[in-house]
Design an enzyme around this catalytic site. Sequence first.
Site, PDB file in Angstrom:
ATOM      1  N   ARG A  85     -20.988  -2.662  -3.775  1.00  0.00           N
ATOM      2  CA  ARG A  85     -21.386  -3.045  -5.046  1.00  0.00           C
ATOM      3  C   ARG A  85     -22.297  -4.531  -5.034  1.00  0.00           C
ATOM      4  NH1 ARG A  85     -15.793  -1.619  -7.985  1.00  0.00           N
ATOM      5  NH2 ARG A  85     -15.351  -2.996  -5.984  1.00  0.00           N
TER       6      ARG A  85
ATOM      7  N   LYS B 199      -9.852   9.893   5.612  1.00  0.00           N
ATOM      8  CA  LYS B 199      -8.770  10.054   5.073  1.00  0.00           C
ATOM      9  C   LYS B 199      -8.086   8.729   4.538  1.00  0.00           C
ATOM     10  CE  LYS B 199      -5.586   8.152   6.982  1.00  0.00           C
ATOM     11  NZ  LYS B 199      -5.082   6.950   7.608  1.00  0.00           N
TER      12      LYS B 199
ATOM     13  N   HIS C 262      -2.780  12.366  10.903  1.00  0.00           N
ATOM     14  CA  HIS C 262      -3.099  12.207  12.415  1.00  0.00           C
ATOM     15  C   HIS C 262      -1.952  12.803  13.179  1.00  0.00           C
ATOM     16  CE1 HIS C 262      -5.956   9.268  11.371  1.00  0.00           C
ATOM     17  NE2 HIS C 262      -5.196   8.179  11.273  1.00  0.00           N
TER      18      HIS C 262
HETATM   19  P1  NDP Z   1     -11.757  -1.911   1.928  1.00  0.00           P
HETATM   20  O1  NDP Z   1     -11.229  -2.133   0.765  1.00  0.00           O
HETATM   21  O2  NDP Z   1     -12.124  -2.807   3.173  1.00  0.00           O
HETATM   22  O3  NDP Z   1     -13.269  -1.533   1.470  1.00  0.00           O
HETATM   23  C1  NDP Z   1     -13.875  -0.728   0.621  1.00  0.00           C
HETATM   24  C2  NDP Z   1     -15.354  -0.698   0.570  1.00  0.00           C
HETATM   25  O4  NDP Z   1     -15.893   0.088  -0.724  1.00  0.00           O
HETATM   26  C3  NDP Z   1     -16.037  -1.981   0.299  1.00  0.00           C
HETATM   27  O5  NDP Z   1     -17.373  -2.051   0.776  1.00  0.00           O
HETATM   28  C4  NDP Z   1     -16.064  -1.979  -1.381  1.00  0.00           C
HETATM   29  O6  NDP Z   1     -17.041  -3.067  -1.389  1.00  0.00           O
HETATM   30  C5  NDP Z   1     -16.554  -0.493  -1.372  1.00  0.00           C
HETATM   31  N1  NDP Z   1     -16.402  -0.077  -2.889  1.00  0.00           N
HETATM   32  C6  NDP Z   1     -15.218  -0.284  -3.620  1.00  0.00           C
HETATM   33  N2  NDP Z   1     -15.558   0.338  -4.632  1.00  0.00           N
HETATM   34  C7  NDP Z   1     -16.876   0.508  -4.783  1.00  0.00           C
HETATM   35  C8  NDP Z   1     -17.513   1.377  -5.842  1.00  0.00           C
HETATM   36  N3  NDP Z   1     -17.353   1.702  -6.914  1.00  0.00           N
HETATM   37  N4  NDP Z   1     -18.944   1.312  -5.530  1.00  0.00           N
HETATM   38  C9  NDP Z   1     -19.620   0.912  -4.195  1.00  0.00           C
HETATM   39  N5  NDP Z   1     -18.817   0.344  -3.547  1.00  0.00           N
HETATM   40  C10 NDP Z   1     -17.550   0.618  -3.470  1.00  0.00           C
HETATM   41  O7  NDP Z   1     -11.452  -0.392   2.640  1.00  0.00           O
HETATM   42  P2  NDP Z   1     -11.418   0.353   3.994  1.00  0.00           P
HETATM   43  O8  NDP Z   1     -12.743  -0.054   4.494  1.00  0.00           O
HETATM   44  O9  NDP Z   1     -10.248  -0.247   4.720  1.00  0.00           O
HETATM   45  O10 NDP Z   1     -11.160   1.840   3.594  1.00  0.00           O
HETATM   46  C11 NDP Z   1     -12.336   2.688   3.241  1.00  0.00           C
HETATM   47  C12 NDP Z   1     -11.723   4.120   3.110  1.00  0.00           C
HETATM   48  O11 NDP Z   1     -11.753   4.503   4.537  1.00  0.00           O
HETATM   49  C13 NDP Z   1     -10.419   4.195   2.563  1.00  0.00           C
HETATM   50  O12 NDP Z   1     -10.443   5.732   2.050  1.00  0.00           O
HETATM   51  C14 NDP Z   1      -9.521   4.148   3.845  1.00  0.00           C
HETATM   52  O13 NDP Z   1      -8.117   4.863   3.337  1.00  0.00           O
HETATM   53  C15 NDP Z   1     -10.107   4.620   4.722  1.00  0.00           C
HETATM   54  N6  NDP Z   1      -9.647   4.360   6.096  1.00  0.00           N
HETATM   55  C16 NDP Z   1      -9.805   2.971   6.580  1.00  0.00           C
HETATM   56  C17 NDP Z   1      -9.308   2.702   7.675  1.00  0.00           C
HETATM   57  C18 NDP Z   1      -9.295   1.232   8.197  1.00  0.00           C
HETATM   58  O14 NDP Z   1      -8.925   1.156   9.479  1.00  0.00           O
HETATM   59  N7  NDP Z   1      -9.769   0.577   7.336  1.00  0.00           N
HETATM   60  C19 NDP Z   1      -8.759   3.726   8.774  1.00  0.00           C
HETATM   61  C20 NDP Z   1      -8.804   5.048   8.147  1.00  0.00           C
HETATM   62  C21 NDP Z   1      -9.098   5.424   7.054  1.00  0.00           C
HETATM   63  P3  NDP Z   1     -17.406  -3.773  -2.821  1.00  0.00           P
HETATM   64  O15 NDP Z   1     -15.859  -3.973  -3.492  1.00  0.00           O
HETATM   65  O16 NDP Z   1     -18.009  -5.061  -2.417  1.00  0.00           O
HETATM   66  O17 NDP Z   1     -18.365  -2.873  -3.490  1.00  0.00           O
HETATM   67  C1  BG6 Z   2      -5.565   4.713  10.577  1.00  0.00           C
HETATM   68  C2  BG6 Z   2      -4.514   4.028   9.727  1.00  0.00           C
HETATM   69  O1  BG6 Z   2      -5.762   6.052  10.093  1.00  0.00           O
HETATM   70  O2  BG6 Z   2      -5.181   4.856  11.918  1.00  0.00           O
HETATM   71  C3  BG6 Z   2      -4.071   2.796  10.491  1.00  0.00           C
HETATM   72  O3  BG6 Z   2      -4.805   3.801   8.431  1.00  0.00           O
HETATM   73  C4  BG6 Z   2      -3.889   2.710  11.698  1.00  0.00           C
HETATM   74  O4  BG6 Z   2      -2.880   2.184   9.471  1.00  0.00           O
HETATM   75  C5  BG6 Z   2      -4.791   3.601  12.484  1.00  0.00           C
HETATM   76  O5  BG6 Z   2      -3.642   1.325  12.150  1.00  0.00           O
HETATM   77  C6  BG6 Z   2      -4.346   3.894  13.959  1.00  0.00           C
HETATM   78  O6  BG6 Z   2      -5.528   4.370  14.739  1.00  0.00           O
HETATM   79  P1  BG6 Z   2      -5.584   4.107  16.168  1.00  0.00           P
HETATM   80  O7  BG6 Z   2      -7.071   4.820  16.681  1.00  0.00           O
HETATM   81  O8  BG6 Z   2      -5.787   2.551  16.624  1.00  0.00           O
HETATM   82  O9  BG6 Z   2      -4.369   4.651  17.092  1.00  0.00           O
END
Ligand code: NDP
Ligand code: BG6
Length: 488
Positions: free
Chosen positions: A50, A149, A241
């Site tokens: 955003r 996920k 997982h």
């Molecule tokens: P974060 O909260 O770190 O990032 C979310 C992102 O989405 C930011 O870039 C945010 O940017 C953007 N965002 C949120 N709302 C909006 C919107 N309305 N329009 C545009 N952009 C938006 O989350 P994660 O990166 O940790 O996770 C993202 C997804 O991946 C989730 O579904 C999470 O469950 C999944 N996931 C994450 C893992 C991880 O290791 N982080 C592992 C496995 C799955 P901004 O707010 O600046 O717009």
């Molecule tokens: C992600 C979970 O899907 O898998 C995290 O949201 C977790 O909480 C991660 O740490 C583990 O992945 P890996 O590949 O490091 O075992």
Amino acid sequence: MAELVPVEPFDIVVFGATGDLARRKLLPALFHRWCDGQIPGSSRIIAVARDALSDEAFSKLAAEFALADSASAARKARWTEFIQHVQYIGVEADGAGPGWDALKLQLDECPDKLRIFYLALPPSIYGKTCESIGKHGLNTARARVILEKPIGHDFHSARLINAAVGEIFPEDAIFRIDHYLGKETVQNLLILRFANMLLEPVWNAIAIDHVQITVAESLGAGSRAGYYDRAGALRDMVQNHILQLLCLVAMEPPASLEADEVRAEKLKVLRALRIMTAEQAGSAIVRGQYEAGVSGGKEAPAYADEVGADTDTETFVAIRAEIENWRWAGVPFYLRTGKRMRRRRSEIIIQFKPVPHDIINADSGIMQPNRLIIRLQPDEGVKLMMMTKDPGPGGVRLRYVPLNLSYAETFDKNYPDAYERLLMAVVRGNLGLFMRRDEVEAAWRWTDAVVQAWRDGACPLHFYAAGTDGPERATTLLGRDEREWFDA
Ligand code: NDP
Ligand code: BG6
């Protein structure tokens, strides 16, 4: 056979590009595939969030992880070239606004090119985001969408998300990621089971006593505590997982490796999982949460301190699951995952039954049943524990020793990380490494029953010190069955 197969040119729009996942995993994955020459030069990466950021500002954000200290100098030197193919656009993913027009303008430059939308966004806005993609006519016949996920937080929300995404994209254009399916060792499960004659005849309740699946992490919830506290270990790790690993261990041999053949067999396992009542959950599940302790030689805070409030969310769960079918009747599947545990390790242990009739003199030593240990990470490998005779004169002395396949020793090569593999699989259209809609929903059905049992008070929280193997109660879970967790 060539190991690196270049893919066709594509445009990928990474929604959530400033987030943790995109910066830590997705952009580095794309960068590495680029450096290895797998991504053609005419491909484009459009990063979306955003904030109004310039390309330069985004490039700095993206470089933090992609150019981590561990990256080689040669790789770092390619960054400037790579980042020229990355463009940042500020878009309200679940709304309207001028960002969408800018995105459309970019994508319409190549209307026939393969187009991928990666939703690294909160799952609650997957549906709305797809609706906007549709409204702006971006879902061309060659468009694909990747969903991270967890898909929703229960069966009902998953259904709504799947239905909303399904309004815009056909099922064969929807790639639901479970990054465990992209891990080398997880893919090898299929080969181990179905490319070796040896295992299949004994892969059942006749020969197998029980199965253990452990995914232990040494890190805590840390900066993701906000998200994690709404999810907990069950939704974050087990629903996806661990159940996927269980499916690969327990499924029937598919007719082929075609995506739907494999996915249909996995679905049957999920449907055969015994749905627990509150009473059954009370004795089959242990919930835990870490307190302060010492982890990796350092003081580690309690989970509640990371969250900044008292919380009932589990950071550890151990489950005695059962699969109600002919192959697995009476074979417990012990599932265990936790954060801030003693060490990071993911492994699957297949414990075989003792031999039916022992002919070895008791003085020769202790007979132990075979055990197959599949180490997913780290130190990837497969070990089969066997009884052997200790060589030398002086009668029979029994020894329990491993037949050991260590990946590091056997295959002298680096292989791509799970996200690199999965991104390239999307470009190739290989759905086999992704979850189908009905799989996700079946996994939620089983998970929802567990959550309901918890709401009914069936499984109180047990605390464990950071840097340990989880609550003592998890040991009793197996102890009651006269079994123990193996520390392979
Ligand atoms: P974060 O909260 O770190 O990032 C979310 C992102 O989405 C930011 O870039 C945010 O940017 C953007 N965002 C949120 N709302 C909006 C919107 N309305 N329009 C545009 N952009 C938006 O989350 P994660 O990166 O940790 O996770 C993202 C997804 O991946 C989730 O579904 C999470 O469950 C999944 N996931 C994450 C893992 C991880 O290791 N982080 C592992 C496995 C799955 P901004 O707010 O600046 O717009
Ligand atoms: C992600 C979970 O899907 O898998 C995290 O949201 C977790 O909480 C991660 O740490 C583990 O992945 P890996 O590949 O490091 O075992």
